[in-house]
Design a protein around this motif. Structure first.
Motif: not given
Ligand code: ARG
Length: 649
Positions: A123-124, A330, A379, A383, A401, A403, A407, A410-411
């Protein structure tokens, strides 16, 4: 085959009449550290005895009496304060090994109840060159997918590309003002990457200019603090040390920032461009907003650029041997975002606060924003849309995920919001990982302070692997030397394997120090060592002129006699257990640790038990079968890590 799991099941039955938490107690069956205590050991009797207020040895004996394991084990022994020691029966071991020796899956069965997993990894953010940070998500995610699939789960690997963010604002701005049309014609990817770097460099310059006063103040404060501590009658040594470290960090950061400014100002071209584009930061945001709001020109440029960006990253995926089932970036969810926000509002799960739409979540200080004051989505919004889509599309049991740990907030919020939204039956897991550090213990950067490009990293690893291979050949004498083409081919495998393995063998939660020398070492827990060991086992067959395939289909059998043979046999049967462990908490390092252990166990065996020169034919073929199974487990294990073996090195 998972011996520990089989034994645990037997314990479960024996413990059920004695304790309410039999499952927890039965989990206490482990391989022993010391072979004198048998192969497996259970220490559950001690915990249980404490609760029952009975002598632990007595409880251990009672558990042992209820154990139905005579098909697998010799009679259990009670040792010390109440350990139950188990030794597997040799005939049982041989039987399992002979089955594994002829099984394509080396004795590892698939799971009984497969689950469906969506794995979101790599996921870059496209349109910027991939850098060293991207390797972790890519290789960890790939290894998890391969392991899940091998065990029979259904997997959808999804590369959730960042293809809709500010970086496009940057290249759109760059294209409109700085493009070299001929260069773009000839090498669009290179030109876009140049534009990205140029615009990023300029926006960074203005940010640095703004940052300097703050950084100077901080360095000044730290210096004053150091002096204050020093001036004290009895300076606090620990505080002084800490403060000095903070001071040097502050100075370094300041220096770095000044260097960036200097780099622009000392270049006639860059300083002219900076002077001509003083509003570039805002302009980039405006270009991004125009793209999101449907501006025809920006959409056209975006759809022209995107395929080029994809070609660029695909080249790296090809070299890394990584593929995805889907690549919904996205942008794919763009049209679904308004309905996510509406749904949250309608269900009363979100409300307006200072013009923005927020989801307030228990346990979090700040709310999760799903629409900004200016109407822009975030973002988090995309998601959420992604979760809804994945559930509708594949109805997964779990979404992983892979990542960066940065983050995690966020998650944390995303998962909490998703549960509120009704997705409370799915396992949502952030498989997070630490940072790659340079030898100075700081995030890995080039000497000039730039991030290290992924492509350059691969090239360097391959170049160094080439050197290792040449040195190894020279050490062995020229007769074994391969030709140049072979050597190049092997270097590519060995170099990239080393890089992947170095990453996978770390506890993923921690930061780790990057070192080409360590990762390419011929001894120790490295891919190079495992590949080399694999090639050595192949060498035995070559030297003895034995066809492994023919041996497998013959009536030869594995017979365990010497202690080192038995140890190797047992280790080989632990392969399935290692794979189960990988999936407990999504840690490929459980597999690398197993493979390393197996390889060392193999060499102990190989040193003490002659194979080609065994006393008789029966022993010789039995040992050759052990060698073959070892090679196949190493090959299969490495393959699950996304690493290829080479037949000679
Ligand atoms: N593109 C993001 C980044 O580079 C990572 C995306 C991870 N996946 C996700 N569903 N948020 O930071």
């Amino acid at each position: 085959m998972n011996i520990a799991a089989m034994l645990r099941e037997r314990f479960l039955t024996a413990l059920a009449p004695l304790a309410g938490d039999a499952a927890e107690l039965s989990a206490m069956v482990r391989p022993t550290q010391d072979p004198r205590f048998g192969d497996y050991q259970a220490n559950c009797a001690m915990s249980l005895a404490k609760r029952l207020k009975r002598p632990p040895r007595e409880v251990a004996e009672e558990i042992a009496r209820g154990l139905d394991i005579s098909d697998m084990c010799q009679p259990p022994e009670i040792a010390g304060p109440g350990f139950i020691n188990l030794r597997l029966r040799d005939d049982w071991l041989s039987q399992q090994l002979n089955a594994a020796a002829r099984d394509e899956r080396a004795g590892v069965a698939g799971v009984n109840s497969p689950r469906t997993f969506v794995v979101d990894y790599s996921s870059p953010n496209v349109a910027k060159p991939m850098h060293v940070g991207h390797i972790r998500s890519t290789v960890i995610g790939d290894a998890i997918c391969r392991t899940l699939r091998f065990l029979g789960h259904r997997v959808i690997s999804d590369n959730h590309l960042g293809d809709w963010g500010t970086q496009f604002g940057m290249i759109i701005y760059g294209y409109k003002h700085f493009v070299d049309a001929d260069a773009f014609q000839q090498h669009p990817v290179q030109e876009l990457s140049r534009l990205y770097k140029l615009v990023h460099g300029l926006t960074d310059y203005f940010e640095c200019l703004r940052d300097v006063p703050r950084l100077e103040a901080r360095a000044g404060d730290k210096l004053a603090e150091v002096e204050r501590i020093r001036a004290a009658e009895k300076p606090d040594a620990a505080a002084l040390k800490r403060c000095q470290r903070q001071l040097s960090e502050a100075n370094e950061k300041l220096q770095e920032t000044r260097d960036k400014i200097g780099a622009v100002e000392s270049s006639p071209v860059l300083s002219r461009l900076a002077a001509e584009h003083p509003q570039i930061e805002q302009a980039v945001l405006d270009e991004t907003a125009k793209l999101h709001n449907g501006d025809a020109e920006n959409r056209r440029l975006w759809s022209e650029f995107l395929p080029h960006c994809r070609v660029e990253i695909q080249r790296l995926y090809d070299r890394l041997d990584v593929t995805f089932d889907v690549e919904h970036g996205e942008s794919f969810y763009e049209e679904q975002l308004p309905s996510v926000v509406e749904d949250f509002l309608q269900r009363g799960l979100a409300r307006e606060s200072e013009g923005a739409i927020c989801v307030f979540l228990d346990g979090f200080e700040s709310p999760m924003l799903i629409r900004k004051k200016d109407g822009a989505f975030l973002y988090a919004t995309s998601d959420l849309a992604t979760i809804r889509y994945r559930v509708e599309q594949w109805n997964p049991d779990a979404i992983l995920y892979v990542v960066d740990h940065r983050q995690s907030e966020h998650f944390g919020k995303l998962f909490a919001a998703a549960r509120l939204w009704g997705y409370d039956k799915i396992e949502l897991a952030h498989v997070s990982f630490g940072t790659i550090l340079g030898e100075n213990g700081r995030p890995y950067k080039t000497r000039s302070g730039d991030t290290v490009g992924l492509e350059g990293l691969l090239d360097e690893a391959v170049r160094r692997a080439y050197r290792v291979i040449c040195e190894n050949e020279a050490a062995k004498g020229l007769s074994e030397a391969s030709n140049e083409e072979q050597r190049r081919h092997i270097s590519e495998s060995v170099g990239i394997a080393a890089l992947k393995y170095a990453d996978l063998s770390q506890n993923r939660s921690s930061d780790y120090e990057f070192s080409y020398d360590k990762m390419l070492a011929l001894t120790g827990n490295t891919a190079t060592y495992l590949q080399y060991s694999y090639a050595r086992v192949q060498g035995i067959f070559l030297k003895g002129n034995v066809e492994a395939e023919t041996l497998r289909t013959s009536s030869a059998r594995i017979e365990l006699q010497a202690a080192d043979e038995r140890r190797l046999g047992l280790k080989l049967l632990e392969f399935g257990q290692a794979l189960d462990e990988v999936l407990i908490d999504y840690r490929p390092s459980a597999l690398t640790a197993y493979l390393f252990d197996l390889t060392q166990t193999f060499f102990n065996f190989y040193e003490s038990c002659p194979v080609l020169k065994a006393d008789n034919e029966v022993t010789r073929s039995s040992r050759l079968l052990l060698c073959d199974l070892t090679a196949r487990v190493i090959r299969q294990g490495l393959q699950l890590l996304g690493i290829r073996v080479v037949d000679r090195m």
